[in-house]
Scaffold this active site. Structure first.
Site, mmCIF file in Angstrom:
data_model
loop_
_atom_site.group_PDB
_atom_site.id
_atom_site.type_symbol
_atom_site.label_atom_id
_atom_site.label_comp_id
_atom_site.label_asym_id
_atom_site.label_seq_id
_atom_site.Cartn_x
_atom_site.Cartn_y
_atom_site.Cartn_z
ATOM 1 N N CYS A 281 -4.875 -2.477 -0.764
ATOM 2 C CA CYS A 281 -4.171 -3.708 -0.378
ATOM 3 C C CYS A 281 -2.652 -3.585 -0.448
ATOM 4 O O CYS A 281 -1.934 -4.402 0.146
ATOM 5 C CB CYS A 281 -4.642 -4.871 -1.244
ATOM 6 N N HIS B 271 0.955 -10.104 -2.814
ATOM 7 C CA HIS B 271 1.525 -8.891 -3.399
ATOM 8 C C HIS B 271 2.945 -8.691 -2.879
ATOM 9 O O HIS B 271 3.237 -8.963 -1.711
ATOM 10 C CB HIS B 271 0.707 -7.659 -3.009
#
Length: 338
Positions: free
Chosen positions: A132, A244
């Site tokens: 990710c 993120h």
């Protein structure tokens, strides 16, 4: 008449599985039948698929002969046990675990970056979805590397708890709540307290001092972009639910400046750049929740080193960092290969 496909989402009750179902519905993927699959402990539960409600089915009772494409969103152990059964039934697998990412016979795909390698999927009938953090990094780094080759990259990640699944989100919520009532809530999912805290520890600690997450990021970047540069990575868990962020220091083999980097990224697929001319010219994790793009801001010259640029990347780790990327792969599959 548009061909329609039978789709299975394995791990449908998890963060990424639920988001995969959401995105398949949002993008009107041509589906004949969709199967929401999870462990036996989830039987009887329901999940949303657009305006429909799906009943959870057991993975053990799933007949892969009936499935055209299976999205595996349930971790490496499940992938290890069940993907061979799926591919033996001629089902194409898009795997979101780390199990096959460095397998030379399995393409590791970021659609904006290396779609040409997707044609190799039929060697094993498996496509690997990258880490990710690797996905937004590759989206940003590859167009720059196409212009001027990258020499080295120093990466610090700031990874939300949703990357550790629903249990990670629950732990942050419970610890935060406990602190406000002067209670204690010992860590279970994470190695240390996550509420009001950060720690540089994601994955297992290796003998060389790096974590398994840091090693994955470096090796996957090299597989996707090329082995001509090295990456030094520090992965940090932060008390954010979704989103993120990444601080990146990029050294190039030739002269380049921040203005040129910004111009290259403005023309790149899947990226939204934020100019330093604007007030508060950066993007934070809460601003990207539900967004599909990779946001790049704080683009600036490194004053301590020639041919080096600093920038800040942010994206929704459940969407582009996982589910959206895999659905984009599936779209390319049905458009050109299935």
């Amino acid at each position: 008449m548009t061909k329609k496909y039978n789709i299975a989402v394995i791990g449908a009750t998890g963060n990424v599985g639920r988001e995969t179902l959401n995105i398949l519905a949002e993008r009107n993927f041509p589906i004949n039948k969709v199967y929401a699959i999870a462990s036996d402990s989830s039987l009887g539960r329901e999940v949303s698929f657009g305006e429909k409600i799906l009943q959870i089915n057991s993975l053990k009772s799933l007949h892969f002969d009936d499935i055209d494409i299976a999205f595996f969103c349930a971790g490496s152990e499940v992938s290890k046990e069940f993907i061979p059964k799926a591919t033996a039934s001629n089902c194409v697998v898009i795997d979101k675990s780390s199990l096959f990412r460095v397998d030379n016979q399995v393409p590791l795909i970021v659609p904006e970056v290396n779609l040409s390698t997707l044609k190799e999927f039929n060697t094993k009938n498996i496509i690997a979805n990258p880490n990710c953090i690797v996905i937004p990094l590759a989206v940003a780094l590859k167009p720059l590397d196409n212009e001027i080759k990258i020499k080295r990259v120093v990466i610090s990640t700031y990874q939300s708890v949703s990357g550790a699944g629903k249990a990670g989100m629950d732990e942050l919520y419970d610890q935060t709540k406990s602190k406000y009532v002067f209670g204690e809530n010992d860590p279970k999912k994470f190695p240390k307290q996550i509420a009001f805290n950060i720690f540089p520890h994601i994955g297992d600690l290796n003998k060389d001092g790096y974590t398994s997450e840091e090693a994955k990021i470096a090796s996957e970047l090299n597989k996707i972009i090329g082995n001509h540069f090295k990456a030094s990575v520090t992965s940090v868990r932060v008390p954010v639910f979704i989103g993120h962020s990444i601080s990146v220091n990029i050294e190039f083999n030739d002269k380049i400046d921040a203005k040129e980097v910004e111009e290259i990224l403005q023309d790149a697929d899947g990226i939204v750049t934020i100019s330093n001319n604007n007030y508060l010219a950066y993007i934070s994790p809460v601003e990207v929740v539900g967004e599909d793009a990779v946001y790049v801001s704080r683009i600036r010259n490194d004053v301590s080193r020639d041919n080096t640029i600093n920038l800040w990347i942010t994206c929704d780790n459940l969407r582009k960092g996982a589910a959206l990327n895999s659905v984009q792969i599936a779209e390319e599959l049905i458009n050109n290969y299935l």
